[in-house]
Scaffold this motif. Structure first.
Motif, mmCIF file in Angstrom:
data_model
loop_
_atom_site.group_PDB
_atom_site.id
_atom_site.type_symbol
_atom_site.label_atom_id
_atom_site.label_comp_id
_atom_site.label_asym_id
_atom_site.label_seq_id
_atom_site.Cartn_x
_atom_site.Cartn_y
_atom_site.Cartn_z
ATOM 1 N N TRP A 218 6.836 -11.022 -8.634
ATOM 2 C CA TRP A 218 5.511 -10.716 -8.093
ATOM 3 C C TRP A 218 5.231 -9.236 -8.332
ATOM 4 O O TRP A 218 5.902 -8.376 -7.769
ATOM 5 C CB TRP A 218 5.446 -11.060 -6.608
ATOM 6 C CG TRP A 218 5.747 -12.507 -6.333
ATOM 7 C CD1 TRP A 218 6.980 -13.067 -6.182
ATOM 8 C CD2 TRP A 218 4.812 -13.569 -6.222
ATOM 9 N NE1 TRP A 218 6.877 -14.414 -5.980
ATOM 10 C CE2 TRP A 218 5.544 -14.758 -5.993
ATOM 11 C CE3 TRP A 218 3.417 -13.642 -6.287
ATOM 12 C CZ2 TRP A 218 4.936 -15.999 -5.832
ATOM 13 C CZ3 TRP A 218 2.804 -14.874 -6.127
ATOM 14 C CH2 TRP A 218 3.561 -16.037 -5.899
ATOM 15 N N ASN A 219 4.258 -8.961 -9.147
ATOM 16 C CA ASN A 219 3.916 -7.579 -9.465
ATOM 17 C C ASN A 219 3.225 -6.920 -8.271
ATOM 18 O O ASN A 219 2.245 -7.437 -7.739
ATOM 19 C CB ASN A 219 2.988 -7.520 -10.682
ATOM 20 C CG ASN A 219 2.569 -6.103 -11.008
ATOM 21 O OD1 ASN A 219 3.420 -5.246 -11.212
ATOM 22 N ND2 ASN A 219 1.273 -5.854 -11.047
ATOM 23 N N VAL A 220 3.765 -5.786 -7.843
ATOM 24 C CA VAL A 220 3.122 -4.991 -6.788
ATOM 25 C C VAL A 220 2.203 -4.007 -7.499
ATOM 26 O O VAL A 220 2.646 -2.991 -8.035
ATOM 27 C CB VAL A 220 4.168 -4.273 -5.921
ATOM 28 C CG1 VAL A 220 3.474 -3.450 -4.830
ATOM 29 C CG2 VAL A 220 5.119 -5.286 -5.295
ATOM 30 N N ARG A 221 0.951 -4.328 -7.511
ATOM 31 C CA ARG A 221 0.018 -3.631 -8.395
ATOM 32 C C ARG A 221 -0.328 -2.237 -7.870
ATOM 33 O O ARG A 221 -0.202 -1.941 -6.689
ATOM 34 C CB ARG A 221 -1.253 -4.442 -8.563
ATOM 35 C CG ARG A 221 -2.039 -4.693 -7.284
ATOM 36 C CD ARG A 221 -3.183 -5.652 -7.528
ATOM 37 N NE ARG A 221 -3.976 -5.882 -6.346
ATOM 38 C CZ ARG A 221 -3.648 -6.745 -5.373
ATOM 39 N NH1 ARG A 221 -2.534 -7.448 -5.495
ATOM 40 N NH2 ARG A 221 -4.418 -6.905 -4.322
ATOM 41 N N ARG A 222 -0.779 -1.421 -8.811
ATOM 42 C CA ARG A 222 -1.290 -0.084 -8.505
ATOM 43 C C ARG A 222 -2.728 -0.005 -9.029
ATOM 44 O O ARG A 222 -2.969 0.517 -10.119
ATOM 45 C CB ARG A 222 -0.437 0.985 -9.167
ATOM 46 C CG ARG A 222 0.941 1.170 -8.570
ATOM 47 C CD ARG A 222 1.578 2.433 -9.119
ATOM 48 N NE ARG A 222 2.897 2.699 -8.583
ATOM 49 C CZ ARG A 222 3.144 3.281 -7.422
ATOM 50 N NH1 ARG A 222 2.125 3.651 -6.659
ATOM 51 N NH2 ARG A 222 4.376 3.510 -7.016
ATOM 52 N N PRO A 223 -3.688 -0.519 -8.297
ATOM 53 C CA PRO A 223 -5.064 -0.501 -8.801
ATOM 54 C C PRO A 223 -5.589 0.917 -8.981
ATOM 55 O O PRO A 223 -5.362 1.790 -8.144
ATOM 56 C CB PRO A 223 -5.855 -1.260 -7.727
ATOM 57 C CG PRO A 223 -5.000 -1.203 -6.502
ATOM 58 C CD PRO A 223 -3.584 -1.165 -6.977
ATOM 59 N N ALA A 224 -6.269 1.143 -10.086
ATOM 60 C CA ALA A 224 -6.849 2.449 -10.387
ATOM 61 C C ALA A 224 -8.231 2.562 -9.760
ATOM 62 O O ALA A 224 -8.894 1.557 -9.490
ATOM 63 C CB ALA A 224 -6.936 2.634 -11.896
ATOM 64 N N PRO A 225 -8.691 3.790 -9.531
ATOM 65 C CA PRO A 225 -10.012 3.952 -8.906
ATOM 66 C C PRO A 225 -11.145 3.590 -9.851
ATOM 67 O O PRO A 225 -11.030 3.705 -11.071
ATOM 68 C CB PRO A 225 -10.043 5.446 -8.551
ATOM 69 C CG PRO A 225 -9.071 6.094 -9.460
ATOM 70 C CD PRO A 225 -7.996 5.075 -9.700
ATOM 71 N N ASP A 226 -12.230 3.159 -9.283
ATOM 72 C CA ASP A 226 -13.450 2.889 -10.024
ATOM 73 C C ASP A 226 -14.001 4.219 -10.557
ATOM 74 O O ASP A 226 -14.029 5.221 -9.842
ATOM 75 C CB ASP A 226 -14.466 2.236 -9.090
ATOM 76 C CG ASP A 226 -15.814 2.042 -9.738
ATOM 77 O OD1 ASP A 226 -15.963 1.067 -10.475
ATOM 78 O OD2 ASP A 226 -16.704 2.897 -9.507
ATOM 79 N N PRO A 227 -14.445 4.264 -11.799
ATOM 80 C CA PRO A 227 -14.937 5.531 -12.373
ATOM 81 C C PRO A 227 -16.070 6.169 -11.576
ATOM 82 O O PRO A 227 -16.099 7.392 -11.409
ATOM 83 C CB PRO A 227 -15.395 5.122 -13.775
ATOM 84 C CG PRO A 227 -14.568 3.927 -14.107
ATOM 85 C CD PRO A 227 -14.391 3.193 -12.818
#
Length: 637
Positions: A218-227
């Motif tokens: 299960w990938n523990v994601r690191r979502p990037a910020p919206d531009p």
């Protein structure tokens, strides 16, 4: 273990197992992965057995053997606390399961589940449940609800769980187990997960698809910020003249400590920390100004009152952080929140930057660094000098001039401060200690400061220390408890002895609830029910202290106990406990006299409503002060 086989009417291989056996086999093959590193998701299972789980999960654990390590608990609530301590120390990348019988075993999970969910920490709860097939109605420990035949006491766990399911058929386990793992591994959604297991279904066999037992990562994601949000954030930071960062628990959860340190060093923006976020920066980082809010430091709270931009990083903004809406007093103050959940990112009408804390800080730092942005040197000098003054106040609270004197609580912390290194971990949760620790403790490493203050649950410290020790073998782990907290939940001392976990327990005996005693006095309740003393002939609890020997109690549970009556004896006892390779308790009675120097008082208010009408003078005066304080409260819109 059974071998894969094929059913007569299908080509896919199956394994015939009970529901409980299938669940344990499934859990043993689940992993998380973040930044290229893999961790076992469910690393062990705690359990207390009764008729609701002994023949199901209990038998499955025996059959699984070392594939699923088993830990024997003594209290269901304590087992959850231990699992939470393990999950937090593991960075939420690994967790424990907890199995109980039906009835009281299941309902005893509720407090621990609430604590886990409030703090966004993963724990898997596997309570037994009443029969799905209802062969007899009611069965032992069944709650009968006349208007709803499908309700059991386990439904108490619904509001405190991030995911809840009742497995009334074996095949229903497949989607439920997958959803459970998704929730546990989701950094924005994690908390307590409950799979209620009827005892008959636990023991029922089924032909399980072999694919159910395949290794899953299960990938523990690191979502990037919206531009767009990032652009707005950059503009806000560039426009600010007195920005302040509030570091919350999300900094630790995302392992963003080094990124935050680099960001603060580049921008010179001061960093204050919540209870969950303390240790995000080392205490000696130039930008660190200590704890914020009601239990915060003078420099942090002074900066908060005049800040024009508050940058929250992974914080929920509890009332202790905001001083119940009175702390951030600047007329034009605005908020920028870096948070992995949109719910928290939008608090206080903030500009949201919805992203993983580390990813967001990196992106924001890179965008600001293009022009070398940093605060005005005069602002930096202001908070640096204020921090130096505060450190002198900490030194005064820690000072121990007389080795033969009885130590104060602050002096106990000072002696620990002399002793510990970056390796030591302090565990605490409730009473007056969280306030003293937040104001005074000099955190040396990211996971040294382990104070659970989201739920502030008395009884958390000892079992949580076991979980922390399991997650950090070889590191000295200290559980700091007052006498009130100790009496709530000492049972896992037995488990520490059984597992040979060398936790260090420090019991501070002050004969009652010191924190609530002070609060009670301040709100006109005159310390009712907060002292552990004999009842006098007049009916008041103001007689001699109760003849309770907590040191003897800890010794009776198997701990080695060191008694300390003076500063000198305490210094020696703490050093001996730190070097010990077995569970060791240091017992000390602390000085509480008003004439003894203690920690600085609260630097900000906290809203505890006071009786609006009263006849006793103490309550009348307390209400006047309350009305004065609430006049400063504001909505940030």
């Amino acid at each position: 273990m059974t071998t894969p086989r094929r059913t007569s009417d299908a080509t896919a291989p199956t394994r015939r197992l009970t529901t409980a056996q299938a669940l344990i086999a499934f859990l043993a093959r689940q992993y998380t992965e973040r930044d290229g590193r893999r961790h076992r998701l469910i690393d062990a299972t705690w359990g207390i057995f009764g008729h609701g789980n002994v023949a199901g999960i209990g038998q499955a654990l025996v059959q699984a053997g070392p594939a699923m390590p088993y830990l024997q608990g003594r209290s269901e609530q304590a087992m959850v606390h231990a699992a939470v301590g393990y999950a937090r120390q593991s960075g939420r990348l690994s967790a424990h399961a907890v199995t109980t019988s039906i009835g009281p075993g299941a309902t005893n999970l509720v407090t621990g589940a609430a604590l886990a969910t409030v703090n966004h920490l993963p724990v898997l709860l596997l309570p037994g449940d009443t029969f799905a097939t209802r062969p007899a109605d009611p069965v032992l420990q069944q709650l009968e609800v006349p208007h709803a035949g499908d309700v059991s006491v386990n439904d108490c766990l619904r509001p405190v769980s991030r995911y809840f399911d009742r497995i009334t058929r074996p095949e229903a386990l497949i989607p439920a187990a997958l959803q459970a793992m998704r929730t546990l591994a989701d950094p924005a959604d994690t908390g307590a997960v409950t799979l209620a297991l009827p005892q008959d279904v636990q023991a029922e066999a089924y032909d399980w698809p072999a694919e159910f037992f395949a290794t899953r990562v299960w990938n523990v994601r690191r979502p990037a910020p919206d531009p767009y949000e990032l652009e707005q954030a950059v503009r806000a930071v560039r426009a600010a003249r007195r920005p302040l960062i509030v570091a919350g628990g999300g900094v630790h959860h995302s392992a963003a400590e080094e990124t935050l340190a680099a960001f603060a060093a580049a921008t010179r923006i001061p960093v204050a920390s919540t209870q969950a976020g303390k240790g995000s920066l080392r205490h000696d980082h130039p930008a660190d100004v200590g704890g914020i809010g009601h239990t915060g430091t003078a420099p942090a709270d002074a900066l908060a009152r005049e800040a024009d931009l508050v940058i929250g990083v992974g914080t929920r903004y509890t009332d202790f952080t905001t001083a119940s809406g009175t702390l951030f007093a600047g007329p034009a103050v605005r908020f920028l929140n870096l948070n992995i959940t949109g719910f928290d990112a939008h608090k206080l009408a903030a500009l949201p930057l919805v992203a993983d804390a580390r990813t967001a800080l990196q992106a924001l730092g890179e965008a600001l660094g293009a022009r070398g942005h940093h605060v005005d040197p005069a602002y930096e000098s202001e908070y640096t000098e204020a921090k130096d003054r505060w450190e002198r106040r900490v030194d005064a609270a820690y000072a121990t001039a007389d080795p033969d004197a009885r130590p104060t609580q602050a002096q106990v912390l000072g002696l620990l401060d002399e002793l510990v290194t970056d390796d030591d971990i302090l565990v605490n949760a409730a009473g007056s200690l969280p306030g003293d620790l937040h104001k005074l403790w000099r955190a040396r490493s990211p996971r040294q400061y382990h104070v659970e203050y989201g739920y502030s649950c008395m009884g958390y410290e000892i079992p949580a220390a076991l979980g922390v020790q399991l997650a950090a073998p070889g590191r000295p782990v200290w559980a700091l408890v007052g006498d009130g907290t100790y009496l709530m939940n000492p049972t896992e001392i037995v488990t520490a002895v059984q597992e040979r976990l060398p936790v260090k327990l420090v019991i501070l005996q002050n004969h009652g609830y010191a924190s609530i005693g002070g609060l009670s006095e301040s709100v006109g309740a005159e310390r009712l029910g907060t002292a552990y003393r004999q009842r006098t002939a007049e009916g008041a609890f103001d007689g001699p202290p109760l003849p309770v020997d907590l040191a003897a109690n800890a010794a009776s549970l198997g701990m080695r106990v060191l008694r300390a009556g003076t500063v000198g004896e305490l210094r020696a006892a703490l050093a001996e406990a730190r070097a010990a390779d077995r569970p060791t308790c240091v017992y000390v009675e602390t000085e509480t006299a008003d004439t003894v120097s203690g920690p600085p008082p609260a630097q900000a208010w906290w809203d505890v409503p006071v009786a609006e009408t009263a006849t006793r003078p103490s309550a009348v005066e307390a209400r006047k002060e309350y009305d004065r304080q609430i006049a400063a409260r504001r909505r940030h819109l």
